[in-house]
Write an enzyme that holds these catalytic residues in place. Sequence first.
Site, PDB file in Angstrom:
ATOM      1  N   SER A 148       0.842  -1.198   0.000  1.00 41.60           N
ATOM      2  CA  SER A 148       0.000   0.000   0.000  1.00 41.60           C
ATOM      3  C   SER A 148       0.873   1.242   0.000  1.00 41.60           C
ATOM      4  O   SER A 148       1.997   1.229   0.525  1.00 41.60           O
ATOM      5  CB  SER A 148      -0.890   0.022   1.245  1.00 41.60           C
ATOM      6  OG  SER A 148      -1.602   1.244   1.334  1.00 41.60           O
ATOM      7  N   TYR A 162      -1.957  -0.104  10.134  1.00 44.52           N
ATOM      8  CA  TYR A 162      -2.033  -0.460   8.718  1.00 44.52           C
ATOM      9  C   TYR A 162      -0.770  -0.065   7.952  1.00 44.52           C
ATOM     10  O   TYR A 162      -0.146  -0.902   7.294  1.00 44.52           O
ATOM     11  CB  TYR A 162      -3.263   0.198   8.078  1.00 44.52           C
ATOM     12  CG  TYR A 162      -3.486  -0.230   6.642  1.00 44.52           C
ATOM     13  CD1 TYR A 162      -3.984  -1.482   6.347  1.00 44.52           C
ATOM     14  CD2 TYR A 162      -3.192   0.631   5.588  1.00 44.52           C
ATOM     15  CE1 TYR A 162      -4.200  -1.882   5.036  1.00 44.52           C
ATOM     16  CE2 TYR A 162      -3.389   0.250   4.275  1.00 44.52           C
ATOM     17  CZ  TYR A 162      -3.898  -1.007   4.002  1.00 44.52           C
ATOM     18  OH  TYR A 162      -4.086  -1.401   2.678  1.00 44.52           O
TER      19      TYR A 162
END
Length: 256
Positions: A148, A162
Amino acid sequence: MHPYFSLKGRTALVTGGTRGIGRMIAQGFLEAGARVFICARDGAACIQVAEELSLYGECIGLPADLSSEEGARALAEHLAIHAQQLDILVNNAGTTWGAPLESYPVRGWEKVMQLNVTSVFSCIQQLLPLLKKAGNAQSPARVINIGSVAGISAFGEQAYAYGPSKAALHQLSRILAKELVDEHINVNVIAPGRFPSKMTKHIAQDEAAMAEDVAVIPMKRWGREEEMAALAISLASAAGAYMTGAIIPIDGGFTL
């Protein structure tokens, strides 16, 4: 399809393949000629989505709970019943957890790290024999980990585990790329920015939130399904045979 990008005769597994980015990639692989296995914790969804994707080619659903080492081992055992080798592994299954810093729970941190990092390691470890059987000097096996831009930038949005989990996945991928190159296995990372998914659904359904979100993306839009599929096909095909250890943002320029 140009033969440089054909996946005809190849077998792929996409974890978290029933929705979002995983489904985009699974459909793209099928359209490129691959035989595709998808897995997810929801067994009913696996069967349903595999049937839907079978319009594009041979797709088989394998229910799997990757929240433990045992789940990854069971997935490898089930896959070995259906396939002699694994040409392409896409580690897409993942999760997030958002909460204010003062109340962010340890259980949230542990859940995110387990699924986004540890389960990827376990899947590669357990599926290594099938990957080794597929890889050769002319056409290496491919591992494509879905990272990501959150693992590259500091745009955290109160999902404190995250970004660090994806940064860890990026580094793990570099380490494995160097270690597995002699086994004819390439390891690369796709680092998406915004794409339609369950994780981003709350933004897409709020007009004001969507406008605020795209304002920080130079291209002023989210990514499209075919753009994600095309990049994954490139890494899985002859186009990606000489690439390993790469972290590739696909984010409309967000990381700039």
